[in-house]
Design a protein around this motif. Sequence first.
Motif, PDB file in Angstrom:
ATOM      1  N   GLU A  60       4.735   3.726  -4.497  1.00  0.00           N
ATOM      2  CA  GLU A  60       4.168   4.687  -5.442  1.00  0.00           C
ATOM      3  C   GLU A  60       3.571   3.993  -6.661  1.00  0.00           C
ATOM      4  OE1 GLU A  60       5.556   8.296  -8.467  1.00  0.00           O
ATOM      5  OE2 GLU A  60       6.978   7.491  -6.983  1.00  0.00           O
TER       6      GLU A  60
ATOM      7  N   ALA B 170       0.816  -1.221   0.000  1.00  0.00           N
ATOM      8  CA  ALA B 170       0.000   0.000   0.000  1.00  0.00           C
ATOM      9  C   ALA B 170       0.842   1.260   0.000  1.00  0.00           C
ATOM     10  CB  ALA B 170      -0.936  -0.002   1.207  1.00  0.00           C
ATOM     11  N   SER B 171       2.105   1.182   0.376  1.00  0.00           N
ATOM     12  CA  SER B 171       2.943   2.381   0.484  1.00  0.00           C
ATOM     13  C   SER B 171       3.789   2.641  -0.750  1.00  0.00           C
ATOM     14  CB  SER B 171       3.875   2.251   1.700  1.00  0.00           C
ATOM     15  OG  SER B 171       4.786   1.169   1.518  1.00  0.00           O
TER      16      SER B 171
ATOM     17  N   GLN C 264       0.315   2.102  -5.980  1.00  0.00           N
ATOM     18  CA  GLN C 264      -0.763   3.075  -5.803  1.00  0.00           C
ATOM     19  C   GLN C 264      -1.256   3.591  -7.152  1.00  0.00           C
ATOM     20  OE1 GLN C 264       0.606   6.193  -3.210  1.00  0.00           O
ATOM     21  NE2 GLN C 264       0.631   4.907  -1.379  1.00  0.00           N
TER      22      GLN C 264
ATOM     23  N   SER D  46      -3.339   2.926   2.643  1.00  0.00           N
ATOM     24  CA  SER D  46      -3.551   3.944   1.623  1.00  0.00           C
ATOM     25  C   SER D  46      -5.041   4.062   1.364  1.00  0.00           C
ATOM     26  CB  SER D  46      -2.839   3.579   0.314  1.00  0.00           C
ATOM     27  OG  SER D  46      -3.241   4.432  -0.742  1.00  0.00           O
TER      28      SER D  46
END
Length: 413
Positions: free
Chosen positions: A257, A254-255, A260, A287
């Motif tokens: 880039e 989730a962290s 995401q 996120s």
Amino acid sequence: MPTPPILEIYVLWHPDDEDGRVAAEYMTEHFHGPAYAGLAGGAVEVYRRSMGWVSEDGPPRPLPFMKDLPAGLAPAQLTVVVPILSRELARAVRDSEDWREYMEKVFTADPVSASASQSPWVAVYPVASRSDLSGTHLSDMASTPQSIRPRTLDDPTLLARELAQAITQRLHRESGGAGDDRVKVFVSHTKRYAPDEGDGGRQLVEGVREVLQDTRLDAFFDAHDIQTGEDWVARLASEAGRNALLTIRTNLYASREWTQREVLVAKQHDVPLVALHAVRTQEDRGSFLMDHMPVVVCPPGDPKPAIEAALNRLVDEALKKALWRAQRVYLETEGFDWLPAHAPEPTTLTHWLSGRTLASSDPNVVIIHPDPPLGPPEQEVVQQICRLVGVTGDVDVLTPRTFAARGGGAGDD
């Protein structure tokens, strides 16, 4: 909110075939189950055909394409027939002229050899028999259509997935979709793992790869290895009608880039998503992009059952989107402004609003999406975002069920 029937599935088997009865019961339960319950009425129906219609040992009730429907009823856009092949059915075709004519009508109804067909369409997907039927008339009849593997008779969840996948692909092709019609699974994962995960994350990704290789799904791994991110964005956007995104959510997923960005682009293009949740210890913050999608938990140990379940749900989501897209043609006449295949959220709502020109003559915004409905706090956030971009009228977020419950009419109180 009545809409014309979109998909009707007819499971056909010989009454002496126990495999056929079990398969029919499961498919009825599955396609009438939660995965498809949120669509408008008429999206999908399942019917069984086994017992004799005219005589006890004769073929069952005629299918819709065999004779005109009563009272001028319209046929479904796509009629799918699933014959469960068996020795019992082969013997009936051999010994009974009525059964032989019935099955010939089934297998000649699917214009698989034609370059294109016209709606209403008929698709036939026989489930191959456990027994060797080579040399039988039934085997000759069933030699052309795409068949479903006999091992699905031992795993009804696999049977439902292969059927849902075949139907999704057929809808894509018949509606004029370009390119390969196979459902393509974009596998989103990170190559960075937390120290306490060990090799578990890499092994899980490899496990997904191995399971996908044993399916009829197309697959795309390592989207974040593409040097220019826009290439992946353009590819996903151009193929959104047949794509689905599987996220492998390990501790650091989730962290990152790029992961995401993959989820963001998929959501903005209304792509079906499912998360395979494999966080083993903790996430530092998660996120806000990663929620609002079906989640399948992958516990430690053997990951294969969870991977299979995630792929099953992903294919259901792909078919659900295809059916919603077909229904949207009729729902648009009710005056809705936006008909997304997923409930609105800030990520998708802001993307839609940025491309919308506010009409002064109609200050209201009316949105409809498949059930389940948003909760009151979620609706409040949607309304606040609309107010921030200048919407001055009412902001109404509906589902087929809530729309029907208030009597219809997108602008009614």
